[in-house]
Write a protein that holds these residues in place. Structure first.
Motif, PDB file in Angstrom:
ATOM      1  N   VAL B 122      -3.703 -27.346  56.324  1.00  0.00           N
ATOM      2  CA  VAL B 122      -3.107 -28.604  55.902  1.00  0.00           C
ATOM      3  C   VAL B 122      -4.092 -29.547  55.203  1.00  0.00           C
ATOM      4  O   VAL B 122      -3.698 -30.634  54.791  1.00  0.00           O
ATOM      5  CB  VAL B 122      -2.446 -29.326  57.086  1.00  0.00           C
ATOM      6  N   ALA B 123      -5.344 -29.149  55.070  1.00  0.00           N
ATOM      7  CA  ALA B 123      -6.247 -29.981  54.274  1.00  0.00           C
ATOM      8  C   ALA B 123      -5.756 -30.058  52.830  1.00  0.00           C
ATOM      9  O   ALA B 123      -6.067 -30.990  52.108  1.00  0.00           O
ATOM     10  CB  ALA B 123      -7.668 -29.426  54.325  1.00  0.00           C
ATOM     11  N   GLY B 124      -4.982 -29.062  52.415  1.00  0.00           N
ATOM     12  CA  GLY B 124      -4.308 -29.113  51.117  1.00  0.00           C
ATOM     13  C   GLY B 124      -2.843 -28.841  51.387  1.00  0.00           C
ATOM     14  O   GLY B 124      -2.370 -27.724  51.217  1.00  0.00           O
ATOM     15  N   VAL B 125      -2.145 -29.867  51.855  1.00  0.00           N
ATOM     16  CA  VAL B 125      -0.820 -29.662  52.440  1.00  0.00           C
ATOM     17  C   VAL B 125       0.179 -29.150  51.408  1.00  0.00           C
ATOM     18  O   VAL B 125       1.199 -28.548  51.747  1.00  0.00           O
ATOM     19  CB  VAL B 125      -0.334 -30.952  53.129  1.00  0.00           C
ATOM     20  N   HIS B 126      -0.137 -29.337  50.118  1.00  0.00           N
ATOM     21  CA  HIS B 126       0.768 -28.847  49.090  1.00  0.00           C
ATOM     22  C   HIS B 126       0.885 -27.323  49.116  1.00  0.00           C
ATOM     23  O   HIS B 126       1.895 -26.774  48.711  1.00  0.00           O
ATOM     24  CB  HIS B 126       0.289 -29.322  47.713  1.00  0.00           C
ATOM     25  N   ARG B 127      -0.159 -26.665  49.589  1.00  0.00           N
ATOM     26  CA  ARG B 127      -0.095 -25.210  49.638  1.00  0.00           C
ATOM     27  C   ARG B 127       1.009 -24.721  50.566  1.00  0.00           C
ATOM     28  O   ARG B 127       1.736 -23.784  50.259  1.00  0.00           O
ATOM     29  CB  ARG B 127      -1.444 -24.638  50.097  1.00  0.00           C
ATOM     30  N   VAL B 128       1.130 -25.336  51.740  1.00  0.00           N
ATOM     31  CA  VAL B 128       2.188 -24.881  52.658  1.00  0.00           C
ATOM     32  C   VAL B 128       3.557 -25.346  52.170  1.00  0.00           C
ATOM     33  O   VAL B 128       4.548 -24.629  52.285  1.00  0.00           O
ATOM     34  CB  VAL B 128       1.891 -25.304  54.111  1.00  0.00           C
ATOM     35  N   LEU B 129       3.612 -26.539  51.576  1.00  0.00           N
ATOM     36  CA  LEU B 129       4.902 -27.014  51.069  1.00  0.00           C
ATOM     37  C   LEU B 129       5.415 -26.097  49.957  1.00  0.00           C
ATOM     38  O   LEU B 129       6.626 -25.900  49.804  1.00  0.00           O
ATOM     39  CB  LEU B 129       4.772 -28.444  50.574  1.00  0.00           C
ATOM     40  N   ALA B 130       4.491 -25.534  49.195  1.00  0.00           N
ATOM     41  CA  ALA B 130       4.893 -24.634  48.117  1.00  0.00           C
ATOM     42  C   ALA B 130       5.534 -23.351  48.633  1.00  0.00           C
ATOM     43  O   ALA B 130       6.153 -22.601  47.887  1.00  0.00           O
ATOM     44  CB  ALA B 130       3.670 -24.296  47.248  1.00  0.00           C
ATOM     45  N   GLU B 131       5.368 -23.094  49.915  1.00  0.00           N
ATOM     46  CA  GLU B 131       5.920 -21.864  50.501  1.00  0.00           C
ATOM     47  C   GLU B 131       7.153 -22.144  51.348  1.00  0.00           C
ATOM     48  O   GLU B 131       7.543 -21.315  52.183  1.00  0.00           O
ATOM     49  CB  GLU B 131       4.855 -21.152  51.352  1.00  0.00           C
ATOM     50  N   THR B 132       7.770 -23.271  51.135  1.00  0.00           N
ATOM     51  CA  THR B 132       8.912 -23.654  51.973  1.00  0.00           C
ATOM     52  C   THR B 132      10.007 -22.593  51.967  1.00  0.00           C
ATOM     53  O   THR B 132      10.609 -22.306  53.012  1.00  0.00           O
ATOM     54  CB  THR B 132       9.472 -25.003  51.492  1.00  0.00           C
ATOM     55  N   ASP B 133      10.235 -21.977  50.838  1.00  0.00           N
ATOM     56  CA  ASP B 133      11.308 -20.988  50.780  1.00  0.00           C
ATOM     57  C   ASP B 133      11.010 -19.770  51.656  1.00  0.00           C
ATOM     58  O   ASP B 133      11.872 -19.305  52.406  1.00  0.00           O
ATOM     59  CB  ASP B 133      11.552 -20.540  49.338  1.00  0.00           C
ATOM     60  N   ARG B 134       9.762 -19.274  51.554  1.00  0.00           N
ATOM     61  CA  ARG B 134       9.428 -18.127  52.400  1.00  0.00           C
ATOM     62  C   ARG B 134       9.504 -18.507  53.878  1.00  0.00           C
ATOM     63  O   ARG B 134       9.955 -17.716  54.710  1.00  0.00           O
ATOM     64  CB  ARG B 134       8.032 -17.599  52.073  1.00  0.00           C
ATOM     65  N   LEU B 135       9.050 -19.705  54.198  1.00  0.00           N
ATOM     66  CA  LEU B 135       9.123 -20.148  55.589  1.00  0.00           C
ATOM     67  C   LEU B 135      10.575 -20.238  56.051  1.00  0.00           C
ATOM     68  O   LEU B 135      10.926 -19.835  57.161  1.00  0.00           O
ATOM     69  CB  LEU B 135       8.438 -21.515  55.753  1.00  0.00           C
ATOM     70  N   ALA B 136      11.433 -20.783  55.173  1.00  0.00           N
ATOM     71  CA  ALA B 136      12.830 -20.968  55.558  1.00  0.00           C
ATOM     72  C   ALA B 136      13.541 -19.641  55.773  1.00  0.00           C
ATOM     73  O   ALA B 136      14.542 -19.564  56.490  1.00  0.00           O
ATOM     74  CB  ALA B 136      13.545 -21.795  54.493  1.00  0.00           C
ATOM     75  N   ALA B 137      13.030 -18.580  55.142  1.00  0.00           N
ATOM     76  CA  ALA B 137      13.650 -17.270  55.285  1.00  0.00           C
ATOM     77  C   ALA B 137      13.262 -16.565  56.582  1.00  0.00           C
ATOM     78  O   ALA B 137      13.809 -15.515  56.910  1.00  0.00           O
ATOM     79  CB  ALA B 137      13.259 -16.388  54.097  1.00  0.00           C
ATOM     80  N   ALA B 138      12.321 -17.135  57.297  1.00  0.00           N
ATOM     81  CA  ALA B 138      11.835 -16.485  58.518  1.00  0.00           C
ATOM     82  C   ALA B 138      12.826 -16.638  59.654  1.00  0.00           C
ATOM     83  O   ALA B 138      13.469 -17.667  59.788  1.00  0.00           O
ATOM     84  CB  ALA B 138      10.497 -17.101  58.919  1.00  0.00           C
ATOM     85  N   ARG B 139      12.910 -15.607  60.483  1.00  0.00           N
ATOM     86  CA  ARG B 139      13.641 -15.798  61.742  1.00  0.00           C
ATOM     87  C   ARG B 139      12.689 -16.360  62.806  1.00  0.00           C
ATOM     88  O   ARG B 139      13.130 -17.000  63.750  1.00  0.00           O
ATOM     89  CB  ARG B 139      14.258 -14.487  62.222  1.00  0.00           C
ATOM     90  N   ILE B 140      11.416 -16.097  62.648  1.00  0.00           N
ATOM     91  CA  ILE B 140      10.389 -16.626  63.545  1.00  0.00           C
ATOM     92  C   ILE B 140       9.140 -16.868  62.710  1.00  0.00           C
ATOM     93  O   ILE B 140       8.844 -16.081  61.815  1.00  0.00           O
ATOM     94  CB  ILE B 140      10.014 -15.606  64.649  1.00  0.00           C
ATOM     95  N   CYS B 141       8.410 -17.940  63.024  1.00  0.00           N
ATOM     96  CA  CYS B 141       7.098 -18.146  62.404  1.00  0.00           C
ATOM     97  C   CYS B 141       6.021 -18.026  63.459  1.00  0.00           C
ATOM     98  O   CYS B 141       6.060 -18.735  64.473  1.00  0.00           O
ATOM     99  CB  CYS B 141       6.996 -19.537  61.768  1.00  0.00           C
TER     100      CYS B 141
END
Lengths: 216, 216, 216, 216, 216, 216, 216, 216
Positions: B122-141
């Motif tokens: 999260v030091a570069g929080v845009h990196r994780v935000l850019a992956e929102t779609d892949r995260l949303a597709a998860a059944r578990i993280c």
């Protein structure tokens, strides 16, 4: 009221050396002692004159001073405003506000202007991202957070100014009265963060003031 | 090679009760012992058959098993693929990858599909935000992070699925070999996060598999 | 009653992202603040609306909400029942019941059905074995235990569903206010267990709900 | 040499947001990975390009970079000098010098000028008092100390600029690998001190640079 | 070989007071010193004569003694068998066996008969229940377990004899080298359990022997 | 008074397995609950029937039980005296007496005879040496001590019977509420000592009773 | 050999203020640095000249100094004997001897006479009582002990002179590298004991020398 | 008033062995017990007769004794003055004064003269330097300090007499109730410092008196 000279050794030349007057640490001290110390500092010409971690009993013993009960600050003299830019104080949750207010009240007593951005914990990271402009306008960010204390890392990755982390004792269980937050801030993976003691809003304000003056 | 029956008590009915075969914990065990246990599990029909925290010496003693040196896993039999949705494994830094790989390798041995999102601290929080779609597709993280371990909080605020936090021992000083990360995850201010032991990628994978089956 | 917008930043879109409305953490907050936050969430349409770790003083400030004093929960709006299967909450001793009740009350507010199996600590292991059928019927087990917290390990060895461990601060001396229980659960030798903070019945319930929905 | 894009997610826009390029944390990473990351940062135009906590093996894998073995820094590109005033790095004992050198080397890579005042521990307090003029000329003081770490308090009482404390792991027994020093610095009774992680000379340098720029 | 009288003060009358001869603690001691101490005890007529925590180097220096490398015991004289009933040593996992063997080897040197029940951790609680008869036949149970160390509680709920818990350093992360197991055993909710130091199989054996003699 | 069957699961067959009835742990429990549990145990025929860690409020709710306020024990039924020899309870200072009394009261309820040797801390080692005869007559010694807790080591070097150490929370500062005493007892250099939780006089008594019966 | 003036700031007037020359702390320092520091102190006329915690590599770099490998001391100049009475150094076990020898070697370098009473741990309390006369003849007792560290309490109850406790890192498990011993000594119930850091035989010797001179 | 002989074992020959009478530790003891102990010591001829850590309730139960509420000391008999030189008690802040007063009151009861130098914390190091003459006149310095506790190091570098450090529990957060101060003093880089328990002004005074007598 006792005479401060009987029990304390006021460092009247501290301001010459460090640019800061002595400040009274109220906790553990009887109200009459705090009142005597404030009186001696007023007489000695210190500016500002304040005491931290004061209870209502301390306030009652020093009625001429202004008491901010949320911040637990007693301010007996306020310094003139200085034009050193704005310190942003961001805090993660509403429970962190008392610590944030101690920082605000201290900076205010020293004449420094502040901007508080409250309740922007990273559980809803869009809240802090929505404040990017206010953060970017800061010359310094003080970030106040308890529990896992992720906010300083996120903020330090968004701004170019120094970030001062203040862990708070908010939480329970493994929050360990602020220890989890402290460890989190000290191991933050973003550069530009330094840390003060738990709940030490006053200390963060003093660091911020030195930084502002270092830039003068 | 010694006979596992001489020193161990394999729980052959575990799979009946819990849906999971026994898995060998390699650390502290002599290589020949690990090899004997794998052989006994193969003979007993377990599926999959694997051992965790294995060194190259363990691998040399069990040459028929596949060794993943990054994950330190020995896989002697792989289970058939199951169609239970995808587990996303996100990790904060590249140094956290070995733990992430232990989770991936375990799920793979159990036939569960995974998607790794690496280096999104999260030091570069845009990196994780850019992956929102892949995260949303998860059944578990599964979120793997050391140091201040802020990533699970941010992820849990972006998705609706369960988040399993794995603190890692990456870092130094006040990281205290993963303790800072552990405390941070346990006090995370976002709901939906539960936690396993430091560096326990295997454990996170097993929790994930139970969750997937609970949804069946 | 103050206006919540004056001091808090409600994350009205949280439910869209995560499927959960904001929940108020009552501890450390003045009663009027909690009441204001509940009012704002009611107005905003959240469902359910609840506050955790509330004292009778909080309850008195929000008279329209239902107060469960054992669980310390204030529930101002209940969600409609959902058909996601049953969460079993097992607790080791009668002293652990308040934490179990926080989990039950939270799941109830979210419309999830629960089944409580109380007082089945492993000092008399036959008690938990006698409940094997109820345990086997669970889609998730929340196991609440203090002291040495052996119950999650035993339960996880009996069932195939995910086990969420909640260490409690019950005990004295080396119980260290739940630390012994926490460490025990994190090092449990049975797979399938993940853990939340000490006494965090609410957190376990939220993890359980995410798991149930993951299976939908 | 592997391609950094295969395993890492370089944050190429970090400098735009924070004024700092990404820096490689060498510890825990294989030499070839560090070399690949440095190459990618060089290609990407970062300035400076450096890696911290590097061993001679890392240096061997990146022969074009300059290796400072005392500071464990690899510098592949140096930034142009900037005119932001001088950072004084004071250290308590000669055993603290490696950490001081990490701070010096980092600031040097960023083009910031430094002045090192070595071996002025407060057991002979006249030594630090004799350097009052050099301390007073500092825009920032980084104070590096292990064991009881009294030096930051004394320095902060002599100067008006910000003091950044770096606890070191020098010592044995109750030094607890820097914990005693860390706790000492966090509870320092002089205002104006903030703290970074144990042995984190790099972190102190980055804080210092942000402070200098905040004053620009 | 040095003379033990030059550096040690053997307590030749200990057996008169306590019924136990001195036993040599090998760790930290040079091999020649251990050999000299064993020789002096042999000459002095002690029975048995043994040294604990010995490495192969110690064994090489005392070739007349029998070395049990798993238990790290050197036995230079064995006592005559005594008829005091059987001590059951139960251990949770195969990794706990070396500690169990130290207990077995010590009791054996003192002539006490033992029965080892290995690999009955409570993750598969049926394994220990299947051994109820052997447990019931014990005059004392020594229970050796690492990680969450739930086995002593379960055993103490099944038998009427004293249970001596030996936490082991098996595990990683929050096992904290046996601390989790120790805290678990000290807070066990079943009565009748007392505890010795981590990995102290020898100490458990000595407690067991005193108990057996107390019943004589 | 509530019905115990509504909230608890009394283990009525515990005495068959372990020779001990259930004992009520009063702390954390409402007085009416304790009273209900005592009533249920009386009805069920348990012998003895007692509750530990009870306040005067507990005592008031169960007026038919005898309350020992120093030991904080409620005894609702006493067992018949048994002829198993005498347990010596030695305590280091007068401040340790309440814990000693909990042990005495528990053994008394079980019909076991005791002999208390008070105030024999090793700061005046002649006091304990003067009691060598009484110590030698013991079948078991329970040694209760706070602070540095040296007494168990000295006693274990004087007698041949088992020594059960009970660390107490007496002291301040580095006594850390009994932790110093606990660590001291666990590392005692005399063999034959095992340890129970801080202030756990009840637990020591239960271990002692099992030992006595083991010898029967 | 480097010049000490290049990296260190020798406090040549320390002896004037404190009566003690600077002493070199060898650990963490390269051998050539230690040698240079010793040379500079010799040239400066210090007496004695010594370095603590030196390895054989340090000794090889300073061949003119005498090396005591057990005490890890390098003595380059010895002071003239002084007539200040005898310091008794008592140690609990033979494993504590290296720390005792550091104290002896330091006092010897300063010309102070010593008397070592070895292996008198309180598990056989008669051993220390048998030395009452030698203890009574001491002007100061340094008591060196690991594990539960009961010896200082017993000694302080036998003599009227000051007792300096030195906890050692001997032991395992809950000895926690000397922490148990340290806590024990700090909470000792006999008056007249003060304590130094773990394994700090040098420090105890320096305290002893100051005490002797205070009595001059 | 109870009879002390009924519950305590006064060590009437302690003064013969150690030169000190027994002193009553008031904390944890009922007022009537403290009064009885003081009466017995008065009758037995002890001199002085005092009790530490007494509350006003203790004082009320022993009306013939003098109560120093700041020091929490009850003095029932004062010893004759002795001519052993002066003990300087220096304290860092005014909040440390109660602990300093316990040391002063104890020495006063023993007839030893004292000189208190208050409020000379090293944040204004000129304050302590200004007292160099008074410090130099001391035969012993007791230095009382909380938080980072840097004062003992500075003082020990200025004087040649022994320095006894007393860490205090003043502070918050990472002060950890005196732990930071304790660790700081134990790792102090100046020789000649030994340490007592947190807030133990009494203990420091007793060490000082032994030192003075050692010099007699």
């Amino acid at each position: 009221m006792p005479d401060a000279a009987d029990f304390a050794r006021l460092d009247h030349r501290r301001a010459d050396r460090t640019g800061e007057p002595e400040v009274v640490y109220g906790e553990h001290k009887p109200p009459a002692e705090v009142a005597a110390l404030l009186a001696a500092l007023l007489t000695g010409g210190s500016s500002p004159v304040l005491a931290t971690r004061c209870s209502p009993a301390h306030a009652a013993a020093a009625p001429e001073a202004h008491y901010d009960s949320a911040a637990r600050l007693l301010v007996a003299r306020r310094a003139d405003p200085v034009d050193l830019g704005t310190v942003v104080i961001a805090c993660a949750g509403t429970s962190d506000l008392p610590v944030a207010r101690e920082a605000v009240g201290t900076l205010d007593a020293f004449g420094v202007s502040t901007d508080v951005i409250a309740d922007v914990g990273v559980a809803g990271v869009h809240r802090v991202l929505a404040e990017t402009d206010r953060l970017a306008a800061a010359r310094i960010c003080i970030v106040v957070a308890g529990m896992e204390a992720a906010l300083p890392t996120v903020v330090a990755g968004l701004v170019s100014c120094p970030v001062i982390g203040v862990p708070t004792s908010v939480g329970y269980g493994t929050a360990f009265e602020g220890l989890a937050a402290l460890l989190g801030m000290l191991t933050a993976c973003a550069p530009g963060i330094s840390v003060v003691n738990m709940d030490n809003g006053f200390g963060a304000a003093m660091v911020a003031r030195r930084i502002l003056r270092a830039g003068g």
